[in-house]
Scaffold this motif. Structure first.
Motif, mmCIF file in Angstrom:
data_model
loop_
_atom_site.group_PDB
_atom_site.id
_atom_site.type_symbol
_atom_site.label_atom_id
_atom_site.label_comp_id
_atom_site.label_asym_id
_atom_site.label_seq_id
_atom_site.Cartn_x
_atom_site.Cartn_y
_atom_site.Cartn_z
ATOM 1 N N UNK A 115 32.718 -6.610 157.613
ATOM 2 C CA UNK A 115 33.049 -5.934 158.869
ATOM 3 C C UNK A 115 33.288 -6.889 160.028
ATOM 4 N N UNK A 116 32.601 -8.032 160.027
ATOM 5 C CA UNK A 116 32.794 -9.000 161.112
ATOM 6 C C UNK A 116 34.131 -9.704 160.977
ATOM 7 N N UNK A 117 34.407 -10.220 159.775
ATOM 8 C CA UNK A 117 35.653 -10.951 159.545
ATOM 9 C C UNK A 117 36.856 -10.025 159.678
ATOM 10 N N UNK A 118 36.772 -8.831 159.070
ATOM 11 C CA UNK A 118 37.911 -7.916 159.075
ATOM 12 C C UNK A 118 38.272 -7.472 160.492
ATOM 13 N N UNK A 119 37.268 -7.067 161.276
ATOM 14 C CA UNK A 119 37.574 -6.594 162.631
ATOM 15 C C UNK A 119 38.047 -7.733 163.531
ATOM 16 N N UNK A 120 37.520 -8.947 163.323
ATOM 17 C CA UNK A 120 37.968 -10.067 164.149
ATOM 18 C C UNK A 120 39.396 -10.462 163.807
ATOM 19 N N UNK A 121 39.712 -10.510 162.515
ATOM 20 C CA UNK A 121 41.089 -10.814 162.113
ATOM 21 C C UNK A 121 42.054 -9.741 162.608
ATOM 22 N N UNK A 122 41.620 -8.476 162.525
ATOM 23 C CA UNK A 122 42.481 -7.384 162.989
ATOM 24 C C UNK A 122 42.726 -7.473 164.487
ATOM 25 N N UNK A 123 41.712 -7.890 165.229
ATOM 26 C CA UNK A 123 41.861 -8.025 166.670
ATOM 27 C C UNK A 123 42.838 -9.145 167.012
ATOM 28 N N UNK A 124 42.787 -10.234 166.217
ATOM 29 C CA UNK A 124 43.633 -11.397 166.509
ATOM 30 C C UNK A 124 45.031 -11.294 165.908
ATOM 31 N N UNK A 125 45.122 -10.743 164.674
ATOM 32 C CA UNK A 125 46.396 -10.767 163.959
ATOM 33 C C UNK A 125 46.908 -9.395 163.541
ATOM 34 N N UNK A 126 46.098 -8.345 163.752
ATOM 35 C CA UNK A 126 46.509 -7.009 163.352
ATOM 36 C C UNK A 126 45.935 -6.618 162.005
ATOM 37 N N UNK A 127 45.766 -5.316 161.784
ATOM 38 C CA UNK A 127 45.145 -4.853 160.558
ATOM 39 C C UNK A 127 46.018 -5.090 159.337
ATOM 40 N N UNK A 128 47.344 -5.100 159.514
ATOM 41 C CA UNK A 128 48.235 -5.306 158.383
ATOM 42 C C UNK A 128 48.101 -6.716 157.820
ATOM 43 N N UNK A 129 48.100 -7.709 158.687
ATOM 44 C CA UNK A 129 47.960 -9.087 158.232
ATOM 45 C C UNK A 129 46.586 -9.305 157.596
ATOM 46 N N UNK A 130 45.572 -8.642 158.128
ATOM 47 C CA UNK A 130 44.233 -8.752 157.547
ATOM 48 C C UNK A 130 44.232 -8.301 156.092
ATOM 49 N N UNK A 131 44.914 -7.197 155.801
ATOM 50 C CA UNK A 131 44.967 -6.703 154.429
ATOM 51 C C UNK A 131 45.818 -7.606 153.543
#
Length: 420
Positions: free
Chosen positions: A162-178
């Motif tokens: 949850x920490x890594x996913x939400x931080x990546x989504x905040x910086x790069x968007x949820x699509x790039x995170x996936x």
């Protein structure tokens, strides 16, 4: 019952540890990919304009696919003996399925991507647990199976996820995170190929099955044989209810914390990460205790304690410290998941049906907990508020505790003492 079918493999302690760590890491990556949508739900809901019922349907797509493939994949592994090859193929496919979700521009496409992920993921835990049961000493079986399932799922997916996913989504968007989630799985496929040794010759497995009168018939025959075992029926019922308890909280918790409790997505991610700590502590501690005092008392007590977290989430204010403490303490009962999903089934059936039994238990759990209830809970949440989800969780924990009281003890140490 000795799941190794008599004399265990002559494996070194170093190999046992290597297999345990590798499959723990693999399970962690699988769980991370599975829970990505739940962690990123505030972003995905806003972007695709999803309802709570649609969010529940996304969980149902994944769980429904897992329910099918867990049983059939485990059964194929038992029949062919090709556990290593199946693990490698599934690891590659679930990695691609996880990344495909990042390309979704609509609910329908994301639904299909999650179903693809579930089909590939389903066989991995049943087969991995069967491998752990075979390579671990009987006196360490419970804690080894708990370590693999819970440290992987809650150390990597629960704490870091949850920490890594939400931080990546905040910086790069949820699509790039996936999309980025593809890489770890492909690396793990290479690790499995190089570390895991060749499977037992199928003749040895069949000989063990004959010694235990294991049935190598059709899928229907295998299910029929498993359902005649009382412990399997108990494990199936407990798995269905307690998995639903977990899936409902995983599916709706991030939205509940942001929409009802007023937390930001990043703060909600940190609060949810406390569940990862609880999963690790409970996932090692409760199986360890069950190796010594028995599976039954641990499962009954932990299921009853499972009522605590949803009650606390309903009653506490929007204070992240209090909510984090509630999840940290309230999710400790998750440690019984390896017991009802893997340890009790493998200790109750023929060695030739080990992966099949785990697959059936997990498939049943996923179908009830992940397919049937999330859309219904989502519909109730749309009509009566997200609080209704946690009322359902309270009832599920109580029901699981009541059913677990009918379990016949399988812990080797306790069962051996009972026979004296």
């Amino acid at each position: 019952m000795d799941v190794t079918g008599g004399k265990p493999r002559a494996r070194s302690g170093g190999y046992e540890v290597s297999v345990l760590l590798l499959l723990t890491l693999a399970n962690g990556v699988v769980a991370f990919d599975r829970l990505t949508v739940a962690y990123l739900s505030p972003y995905i809901v806003a972007d695709l304009q999803l309802s709570n019922q649609q969010l529940g349907l996304l969980a149902a797509a994944l769980s429904g696919a897992i329910a099918l493939s867990a049983f059939f994949g485990g059964r194929i592994a038992d029949q062919t003996g090709q556990r290593k090859l199946i693990l490698i193929i599934c690891t590659v496919l679930f990695s691609l399925g996880s990344g495909a979700g990042g390309l979704a521009m609509s609910f329908a496409v994301l639904f299909g991507a999650r179903a693809m992920l579930g089909l590939a993921e389903g066989p991995m835990v049943p087969i991995s647990q069967a491998v752990i049961a075979q390579t671990s000493a009987p006196e360490r079986r419970g804690v080894a199976m708990g370590f693999m399932q819970m440290v992987g799922a809650f150390g990597i997916a629960g704490i870091l996820g949850p920490i890594v996913a939400t931080q990546l989504a905040e910086d790069y968007g949820w699509r790039m995170t996936m999309l980025l989630s593809i890489v770890p799985g492909l690396l793990l496929a290479l690790g499995i190929a190089f570390v895991l040794k060749r499977d037992e010759p199928r003749a040895a497995v069949l000989a063990a099955a004959d010694a235990e009168k294991g049935d190598q018939g059709s899928f229907i025959d295998a299910i029929g044989q498993l359902l005649t075992i009382s412990n399997m029926r108990v494990a199936l019922a407990v798995a269905a209810m307690f998995t639903a308890w977990l899936v409902l909280q995983n599916t709706f918790l991030a939205v509940y914390l942001t929409d009802v409790k007023g937390l930001s997505p990043q703060t909600a991610g940190s609060v949810i990460a406390m569940g990862g700590v609880a999963g690790i502590v409970g996932g090692i501690g409760l199986p360890f205790v069950s190796d010594r005092i028995g599976r039954k008392p641990v499962m009954v007590g932990a299921a009853l304690a499972g009522m605590g977290c949803p009650i606390a989430l309903l009653m506490l204010p929007g204070d992240p410290i209090l909510l984090g403490a509630a999840i940290l303490l309230g999710w400790l009962p998750l440690g019984i998941a390896p017991l009802y999903c893997a340890t009790v089934p493998t200790e109750s059936v023929s060695p030739a049906l080990a992966a099949t039994a785990i697959g059936l238990t997990m498939g049943t759990a996923e179908f009830f907990g992940g397919v049937v209830l999330p859309p219904l809970a989502g519909a109730l949440a749309d009509g009566f508020g997200l609080q209704s989800v946690f009322l359902i969780c309270i009832a599920l924990a109580l029901g699981a505790a009541m059913v677990a009281m009918f379990l016949k003890e399988t812990a080797p140490r306790i069962a051996a003492q009972a026979e004296l």
